[in-house]
Scaffold this motif. Structure first.
Motif, PDB file in Angstrom:
ATOM      1  N   SER A 253       0.826  -1.204   0.000  1.00  0.00           N
ATOM      2  CA  SER A 253       0.000   0.000   0.000  1.00  0.00           C
ATOM      3  C   SER A 253       0.862   1.257   0.000  1.00  0.00           C
ATOM      4  CB  SER A 253      -0.918   0.014   1.226  1.00  0.00           C
ATOM      5  OG  SER A 253      -1.879  -1.003   1.144  1.00  0.00           O
TER       6      SER A 253
ATOM      7  N   ARG B  17       2.257   1.876  -3.387  1.00  0.00           N
ATOM      8  CA  ARG B  17       1.211   2.406  -4.262  1.00  0.00           C
ATOM      9  C   ARG B  17       0.949   3.872  -3.939  1.00  0.00           C
ATOM     10  NH1 ARG B  17      -2.644  -1.785  -3.617  1.00  0.00           N
ATOM     11  NH2 ARG B  17      -4.200  -0.322  -2.863  1.00  0.00           N
ATOM     12  N   LEU B  18       0.986   4.214  -2.651  1.00  0.00           N
ATOM     13  CA  LEU B  18       0.820   5.608  -2.259  1.00  0.00           C
ATOM     14  C   LEU B  18       1.858   6.482  -2.939  1.00  0.00           C
ATOM     15  CD1 LEU B  18       0.161   5.673   1.595  1.00  0.00           C
ATOM     16  CD2 LEU B  18      -1.431   6.269  -0.199  1.00  0.00           C
TER      17      LEU B  18
ATOM     18  N   ASP C 204       1.096   6.793  -6.759  1.00  0.00           N
ATOM     19  CA  ASP C 204      -0.097   7.574  -7.088  1.00  0.00           C
ATOM     20  C   ASP C 204      -0.012   9.006  -6.585  1.00  0.00           C
ATOM     21  OD1 ASP C 204      -1.314   5.461  -8.417  1.00  0.00           O
ATOM     22  OD2 ASP C 204      -2.153   4.642  -6.590  1.00  0.00           O
TER      23      ASP C 204
ATOM     24  N   ILE D  13      -4.664   3.616   5.617  1.00  0.00           N
ATOM     25  CA  ILE D  13      -3.751   3.503   4.481  1.00  0.00           C
ATOM     26  C   ILE D  13      -4.323   2.668   3.328  1.00  0.00           C
ATOM     27  CG2 ILE D  13      -1.525   2.540   3.763  1.00  0.00           C
ATOM     28  CD1 ILE D  13      -0.341   3.704   6.311  1.00  0.00           C
TER      29      ILE D  13
ATOM     30  N   ALA E  66      -4.888   4.308  -0.317  1.00  0.00           N
ATOM     31  CA  ALA E  66      -4.264   3.760  -1.528  1.00  0.00           C
ATOM     32  C   ALA E  66      -5.325   3.455  -2.582  1.00  0.00           C
ATOM     33  CB  ALA E  66      -3.475   2.497  -1.177  1.00  0.00           C
ATOM     34  N   ARG E  67      -6.461   2.908  -2.137  1.00  0.00           N
ATOM     35  CA  ARG E  67      -7.534   2.583  -3.101  1.00  0.00           C
ATOM     36  C   ARG E  67      -8.102   3.850  -3.738  1.00  0.00           C
ATOM     37  NH1 ARG E  67     -12.775   2.759  -2.430  1.00  0.00           N
ATOM     38  NH2 ARG E  67     -12.639   2.821  -0.155  1.00  0.00           N
TER      39      ARG E  67
ATOM     40  N   GLU F  60      -5.694   5.194  -6.267  1.00  0.00           N
ATOM     41  CA  GLU F  60      -5.664   4.347  -7.470  1.00  0.00           C
ATOM     42  C   GLU F  60      -6.907   4.593  -8.328  1.00  0.00           C
ATOM     43  OE1 GLU F  60      -4.187  -0.172  -8.323  1.00  0.00           O
ATOM     44  OE2 GLU F  60      -5.626   0.128  -6.691  1.00  0.00           O
TER      45      GLU F  60
END
Length: 446
Positions: free
Chosen positions: A356, A359-360, A363, A433, A437-438, A441
């Motif tokens: 996560s 990905r943070l 993004d 978190i 992250a979602r 995304e």
């Protein structure tokens, strides 16, 4: 006819329009009845002054309001003041609704784009945003973590320190840098910092120095994934060194085997195992390095600290002289960070949401095109949707106001019984978190 401005404290007199903007001439509809400063003095007219204020855009064009604003002087205190216009912002040459509009839009538009849209200076937009964030920071309080994590994200070309609540998997704060000069004053002034018992981090010496200086009660745990990654890095270093002297075709083949060699040995099965053994047959040193990597990672399979430390001593003793330079960074880290590495077995914590966090970073950088770090930070921390999964409702017992006393005997008047009442409290721990992250995304913040 509908008033163009539709503001209670102003009356539209004239509207002029060109390709670039609307110009509105207006007058105030309120006046003072007594001096608001001394509360007693009588006011009399003292001329007027034309003032201009920006208003929210209309039909895609900026709106500028001109008003011949009356001025008064108080016979009592002698002060001069302008007629009241409730719809004007007290700090800027703008209407209150334009300031509210800017506050909202700074979470979705760049300062430059917004400045063009409303015909204000970009610095004014930034100041409005800064005031907005300051209000949020005064109002929104995240509970200080018991187990705190310090990780880092590269956002807009710079490394930033991300402070997390490991137990709740939430972001507690994002700092503009990971430099000591920023982190020391931050942690020194941190509210309720005495509640922090553990801090998980990578082996960045600045983090260690800052925690030692500002959180003396907290114990440090090195994130096991950071130290374990160093074993993989050592194997990678050797693989690349071997590749350099190979013929082109074999060099390409070994390049493609990176992930094969990084696999844990217990995951090598069938064809994968056969390919790995073939490389180890051709290059015995690669096989030795792979075995050392596996031996180091297996230290974390032990249940107790004593067992893990003994396994580490055994592992260090098995490093052949010819591979010592390859594993030098790892062995140095083990010696220099021994206490913090093996504290994991006393409190097995990590910044465990690595996927996560990665990905943070990706993004956030995408979102950062055109945004300042301050905007990204505010959007991550203070967006209501991002925070909602980090909220917990706690039920606590509190004392009723005023104890209950008995009054029919003097002796019993001194005896008090306090009633307890259950009260629900909303506790914010910060944006969750995985949810953050979602949302990133999905493009929610873009």
């Amino acid at each position: 006819m509908t008033d163009f401005l539709q503001l209670r404290s102003l009356k539209t007199l004239e509207v002029l329009s060109d390709e670039d903007r609307y110009v509105v001439k207006a007058e105030g509809v309120s006046s003072w009845t007594a001096c608001p400063l001394c509360k007693a003095g009588r006011l009399y007219g003292h001329g007027s002054q034309e003032q201009s204020f920006q208003d929210t855009p209309s039909h895609g064009k900026p709106v500028e309001v001109f008003i011949q604003r009356r001025r008064y002087r108080c016979q009592g205190c002698g002060k001069t003041l302008f007629e009241p216009v409730a719809d004007f912002d007290g700090k800027r040459q703008a209407t209150a609704r334009l300031v509210a509009h800017i506050r909202k839009e700074t979470f979705t538009k760049t300062f430059a784009a917004l400045a063009r849209e409303v015909a204000l200076d970009e610095k004014t937009i930034r100041h409005i945003f800064d005031d907005f964030v300051e209000e949020f920071e005064a109002k929104v309080r995240f509970r200080t973590p018991r187990i705190l994590g310090i990780d880092e994200l590269k956002i807009i070309g710079q490394y930033r320190a991300m402070i997390t609540n490991i137990e709740r998997k939430t972001v507690f704060d994002i700092r503009p840098s990971r430099a000591k000069a920023d982190l020391l004053p931050y942690f020194r002034s941190l509210r309720d910092k005495d509640t922090i018992e553990w801090v998980a981090m990578d082996m960045y010496h600045v983090y260690k120095q800052v925690v030692r200086a500002t959180l003396p009660q907290a114990r440090i745990v090195v994130d096991r994934f950071h130290i374990q990654r160093m074993a993989n890095d050592a194997l990678e270093k050797l693989r690349k060194r071997i590749r350099k002297d190979l013929p082109a075709r074999q060099r390409l083949r070994l390049k493609d085997e990176r992930f094969l060699l990084l696999k844990r040995q217990h995951d090598l099965k069938g064809e994968d195992m056969a390919r790995a053994l073939e490389w180890f047959r051709q290059f015995p040193q690669l096989g030795e390095a792979h075995a050392l990597k596996e031996g180091f990672l297996s230290i974390w399979d032990h249940k107790t600290r004593a067992e893990a430390e003994a396994a580490c001593v055994h592992w260090l003793g098995n490093i052949p002289a010819e591979l010592a330079p390859t594993f030098k960074d790892l062995t140095n880290a083990v010696y220099n960070w021994h206490e913090e590495i093996f504290a994991y077995f006393d409190q097995p914590i990590t910044n465990a949401y690595t996927e996560s966090v990665n990905r943070l970073a990706k993004d956030m950088n995408r979102m950062g095109r055109g945004y300042s770090f301050e905007v990204i930070r505010a959007r991550m921390l203070y967006d209501a949707k991002a925070r909602q999964d980090g909220v917990v409702v706690e039920t606590v017992l509190v004392d009723d106001e005023g104890p209950v006393t008995t009054n029919y005997q003097f002796q019993r008047m001194t005896m008090q019984s306090v009633r307890k009442t259950q009260v629900e409290r909303v506790i914010e721990y910060g944006p969750y978190i995985p949810t953050l992250a979602r949302l990133l995304e999905e493009g929610y913040f873009e």
